[in-house]
Design a protein around this motif. Structure first.
Motif, PDB file in Angstrom:
ATOM      1  N   THR A 376      37.547  29.484  41.157  1.00 32.83           N
ATOM      2  CA  THR A 376      36.402  29.231  40.284  1.00 32.83           C
ATOM      3  C   THR A 376      35.107  29.331  41.073  1.00 32.83           C
ATOM      4  O   THR A 376      34.179  30.035  40.682  1.00 32.83           O
ATOM      5  N   THR A 377      35.019  28.636  42.193  1.00 27.30           N
ATOM      6  CA  THR A 377      33.956  28.846  43.174  1.00 27.30           C
ATOM      7  C   THR A 377      34.532  29.726  44.261  1.00 27.30           C
ATOM      8  O   THR A 377      35.544  29.377  44.883  1.00 27.30           O
ATOM      9  N   ALA A 378      33.943  30.883  44.477  1.00 29.87           N
ATOM     10  CA  ALA A 378      34.514  31.889  45.371  1.00 29.87           C
ATOM     11  C   ALA A 378      34.714  31.350  46.786  1.00 29.87           C
ATOM     12  O   ALA A 378      33.964  30.473  47.246  1.00 29.87           O
ATOM     13  N   ARG A 379      35.722  31.891  47.463  1.00 27.44           N
ATOM     14  CA  ARG A 379      36.007  31.442  48.825  1.00 27.44           C
ATOM     15  C   ARG A 379      34.830  31.708  49.744  1.00 27.44           C
ATOM     16  O   ARG A 379      34.561  30.923  50.664  1.00 27.44           O
ATOM     17  N   GLU A 380      34.127  32.832  49.516  1.00 31.88           N
ATOM     18  CA  GLU A 380      32.983  33.122  50.376  1.00 31.88           C
ATOM     19  C   GLU A 380      31.846  32.141  50.179  1.00 31.88           C
ATOM     20  O   GLU A 380      30.908  32.095  50.985  1.00 31.88           O
ATOM     21  N   HIS A 381      31.927  31.363  49.108  1.00 30.37           N
ATOM     22  CA  HIS A 381      30.945  30.299  48.870  1.00 30.37           C
ATOM     23  C   HIS A 381      31.567  28.928  49.149  1.00 30.37           C
ATOM     24  O   HIS A 381      31.173  27.924  48.558  1.00 30.37           O
ATOM     25  N   LEU A 387      43.940  22.942  43.370  1.00 33.02           N
ATOM     26  CA  LEU A 387      44.156  22.980  41.927  1.00 33.02           C
ATOM     27  C   LEU A 387      42.863  22.969  41.133  1.00 33.02           C
ATOM     28  O   LEU A 387      42.708  23.707  40.170  1.00 33.02           O
ATOM     29  N   THR A 388      41.906  22.134  41.545  1.00 33.96           N
ATOM     30  CA  THR A 388      40.684  21.972  40.756  1.00 33.96           C
ATOM     31  C   THR A 388      39.677  23.104  40.970  1.00 33.96           C
ATOM     32  O   THR A 388      38.574  23.045  40.438  1.00 33.96           O
ATOM     33  N   ASN A 389      40.066  24.120  41.766  1.00 34.98           N
ATOM     34  CA  ASN A 389      39.174  25.271  41.954  1.00 34.98           C
ATOM     35  C   ASN A 389      39.891  26.585  41.687  1.00 34.98           C
ATOM     36  O   ASN A 389      39.389  27.653  42.037  1.00 34.98           O
ATOM     37  N   LEU A 390      41.059  26.510  41.037  1.00 36.29           N
ATOM     38  CA  LEU A 390      41.822  27.716  40.737  1.00 36.29           C
ATOM     39  C   LEU A 390      42.160  27.764  39.256  1.00 36.29           C
ATOM     40  O   LEU A 390      42.349  26.722  38.624  1.00 36.29           O
ATOM     41  N   ALA A 391      42.243  28.973  38.720  1.00 39.37           N
ATOM     42  CA  ALA A 391      42.645  29.148  37.320  1.00 39.37           C
ATOM     43  C   ALA A 391      43.081  30.589  37.120  1.00 39.37           C
ATOM     44  O   ALA A 391      42.632  31.495  37.830  1.00 39.37           O
ATOM     45  N   HIS A 392      43.974  30.789  36.142  1.00 39.80           N
ATOM     46  CA  HIS A 392      44.425  32.139  35.822  1.00 39.80           C
ATOM     47  C   HIS A 392      43.389  32.857  34.959  1.00 39.80           C
ATOM     48  O   HIS A 392      42.908  32.307  33.966  1.00 39.80           O
ATOM     49  N   LEU A 393      43.073  34.093  35.331  1.00 39.16           N
ATOM     50  CA  LEU A 393      42.207  34.955  34.524  1.00 39.16           C
ATOM     51  C   LEU A 393      42.865  36.325  34.427  1.00 39.16           C
ATOM     52  O   LEU A 393      43.335  36.863  35.438  1.00 39.16           O
ATOM     53  N   CYS A 394      42.923  36.871  33.216  1.00 38.34           N
ATOM     54  CA  CYS A 394      43.433  38.230  33.073  1.00 38.34           C
ATOM     55  C   CYS A 394      42.445  39.186  33.736  1.00 38.34           C
ATOM     56  O   CYS A 394      41.300  38.819  34.036  1.00 38.34           O
ATOM     57  N   ARG A 395      42.894  40.417  33.973  1.00 38.56           N
ATOM     58  CA  ARG A 395      42.029  41.348  34.699  1.00 38.56           C
ATOM     59  C   ARG A 395      40.698  41.583  33.981  1.00 38.56           C
ATOM     60  O   ARG A 395      39.636  41.687  34.608  1.00 38.56           O
TER      61      ARG A 395
END
Length: 455
Positions: A376-381, A387-395
Motif C-alpha cells: 500500500t505504501t511502496a517499499r521505496e517509500h 499485513l497492514t501494508n499489503l493487499a491484493h490488487l488485480c493487474r
C-alpha cells in the motif's frame, strides 16, 4: 478546453460525478415508484375480484386484464407485466426496508434484486428483518456482485432448515442435459454441487491459460496472447502448426470436451509443451467455522466468494488438504486478526489470501490467485512488508494505483481507503467483514443468545 489546468479538470470531473450521483438517485426513486404502482395495481385487481364475486376459476381475470392494460400502454408483454406485478408485491410487502432504501437512492435495482433473491427463503418476518438490516448495511457500500455471497451466508444462517439437510435434498436434482442451438452447436448443461462446479471451472481455466501461454511462447507471441485473446505465431517460425486464433474461452471449451472424451488433454488441444494427462488440480477455497468442524454447531461453511456449502462437502475437501489455516477473527466485525498453521509455510501470503479473497479495489472481484500482492505504501517509500501494508490488487487496478492520481491508505483493520483524483474517498472493507454475526431468531420471534462468530 486546450490548456486547461489540472485543477480545472478535477473541478469539471467532480461536477460530473455529482450530476451522475444525482441522476442515479433520481433513477432509483423513479424505478421504486414504478414498483410501488405495480404493487398497487395488484391490490386493485384483488379488490375487483372480490367485488365481482365470480367463480374461482376466473378469479385471476381482473389481474390479467389490468396487466394487459399496463402492457398495452407501456408496449410490454402482459405476461411480463404480470410477473413484474408479482415481484413488486414481494418486494414491497416482504422487504419493506429494502424498498425504502431503493426509493431513497441508497441502493440500486441490482442490490434490491440480490436481497430479495437471497432472502426469499426466510419465511419468518422477524428473521427476515434481521437479514435486511445486516445486508443493507453492506449493500450501501458494496456492489451487487460483492453483496451476493455475503447475503447468501447470512440467509443460510437464518434459514430454519439446516443447510446440510437442504443440500441433501437439492443434490437429488443433479443432472446433465443437452440443449440444441443453431448452426450445429449445442449447450451441455450440468447441475452439480457448487464446490465441484467451481472446481471444474477453475481447472479448465488453468489448463486453458497454460495452453495459451505455451502456444504464445512457442510462436513468438507474448504469454496470454494478443489483446483480443488470440495467438498468432511468428511467421518466420519453423513450426508447421496452423495459426491458433482461438480466444481463451474457445480453448477452455476445447479442453473441457477433450478431458471428458479422452480423459486427458491431447496434443491437438493442449500443445506438445503440456504432457498429455498431466494433472492440474482445481482450486477451491473453503472456510469452515471451528464449532461446525467439531460438530457443536450447524453454522454453514463457505465456498469463498460464492456462498454457503454443506458441511459434509466442506469437511471432505478440508480432509484432503495438505494443511489447515486457523483464522482468528474479531468477534464482532469479523476482521482477520491473525492466522497460523502447524506446518511451516508462507504465513503472510496465506493471511492475505484469507483476508482479501479478491482484488481490493472497490467493486472488483478478481480472485486473489489472479491478483498481485501490492505494498500500500511502496517499499521505496519505506513501506513495511507486513499485513497492514499489503493487499491484493488485480493487474488492472495495480496499474491504476501506480500510474494515475488515485491514492490509497490502509488502516490497521485492513480497510483500504481509496481517494479518487477529485478527492472522493471510497473505503473497501476486507471480505471477511462482510459475513455477519447475528442473533438467531426462532419462528416465534424470540431471539436466542448471540450466535458464535462465524469464523
Amino acid at each position: 478546453m486546450t490548456g486547461t489546468t489540472p485543477t480545472a479538470w478535477q473541478q469539471r470531473i467532480d461536477t460530473l460525478l455529482h450530476a451522475l450521483a444525482d441522476a442515479r438517485r433520481d433513477a432509483a426513486a423513479a424505478q421504486a415508484r414504478e414498483v410501488a404502482l405495480l404493487a398497487e395495481a395488484v391490490e386493485i385487481a384483488h379488490a375487483m375480484a372480490q367485488d365481482a364475486g365470480g367463480p374461482t376459476s376466473v378469479a385471476d381475470i381482473p389481474i390479467r386484464s389490468l396487466a394487459a392494460q399496463i402492457g398495452a400502454a407501456a408496449r410490454v408483454s402482459d405476461r411480463t407485466v404480470q410477473k413484474h406485478m408479482s415481484d413488486a408485491v414481494v418486494l414491497v410487502e416482504r422487504f419493506p426496508a429494502t424498498f425504502a432504501a431503493w426509493a431513497a437512492g441508497d441502493v440500486s435495482r441490482g442490490h434490491a434484486r440480490v436481497l430479495v433473491e437471497t432472502g426469499a427463503a426466510i419465511k419468518d418476518d422477524a428473521a427476515r428483518a434481521v437479514f435486511e438490516d445486516a445486508a443493507l448495511e453492506v449493500a450501501q457500500r458494496e456492489t451487487p456482485g460483492r453483496l451476493k455471497p455475503a447475503a447468501r451466508i447470512l440467509a443460510a444462517r437464518l434459514h430454519p432448515i439446516p443447510l446440510q439437510e437442504r443440500h441433501t435434498a437439492a443434490a437429488t436434482a443433479r443432472e446433465v442435459w443437452v440443449r440444441d442451438l443453431d448452426d450445429g452447436m449445442a449447450e451441455l448443461i450440468a447441475i452439480l454441487p457448487a464446490a465441484i462446479a467451481h472446481g471444474i471451472r477453475d481447472r479448465l481455466d488453468q489448463y486453458a491459460r497454460r495452453v495459451m501461454d505455451a502456444r504464445g511462447a512457442g510462436g513468438g507471441a507474448s504469454p496470454g496472447g494478443t489483446t483480443d485473446g488470440s495467438l498468432h505465431p511468428d511467421t518466420n517460425s519453423t513450426n508447421t502448426r496452423p495459426t491458433d486464433t482461438r480466444r481463451v474461452s474457445e480453448v477452455r471449451a476445447d479442453v473441457f470436451a477433450d478431458l471428458l472424451l479422452t480423459g486427458h488433454a491431447s496434443p491437438d488441444v493442449s500443445n506438445d509443451a503440456i504432457p498429455a494427462g498431466e494433472a492440474i488440480i482445481a482450486r477451491v477455497q473453503v472456510t469452515v467455522p471451528a464449532l461446525t468442524a467439531a460438530g457443536h454447531d450447524d453454522a454453514p461453511a463457505e465456498l469463498i466468494g460464492k456462498g454457503p456449502i454443506d458441511t459434509a462437502t466442506a469437511l471432505r475437501l478440508a480432509g484432503t488438504a495438505t494443511g489447515w489455516d486457523r483464522v482468528l477473527t474479531h468477534p464482532v466485525t469479523g476482521t482477520v486478526l491473525a492466522i497460523d498453521r502447524y506446518r511451516p509455510s508462507d504465513h503472510l501470503k496465506r493471511t492475505l489470501r484469507v483476508r482479501d479473497e479478491h482484488c481490493r479495489f472497490p467493486g472488483c472481484r478478481m480472485p486473489t490467485g489472479r491478483s498481485d500482492i501490492d505494498h500500500t505504501t511502496a517499499r521505496e517509500h519505506d513501506g513495511p512488508t507486513e499485513l497492514t501494508n499489503l493487499a491484493h490488487l488485480c493487474r488492472r487496478h495495480h496499474t491504476l494505483k501506480h500510474h494515475s492520481a488515485w491514492r490509497v491508505r490502509q488502516t490497521p483493520d485492513g480497510i483500504l481507503h481509496w481517494t479518487s483524483p477529485t478527492g472522493r474517498t471510497y473505503p473497501d472493507h476486507p471480505a471477511r467483514t462482510l459475513v455477519f454475526t447475528t442473533e438467531r431468531v426462532d419462528t416465534h420471534g424470540d431471539p436466542d443468545p448471540p450466535a458464535e462468530p462465524p469464523f
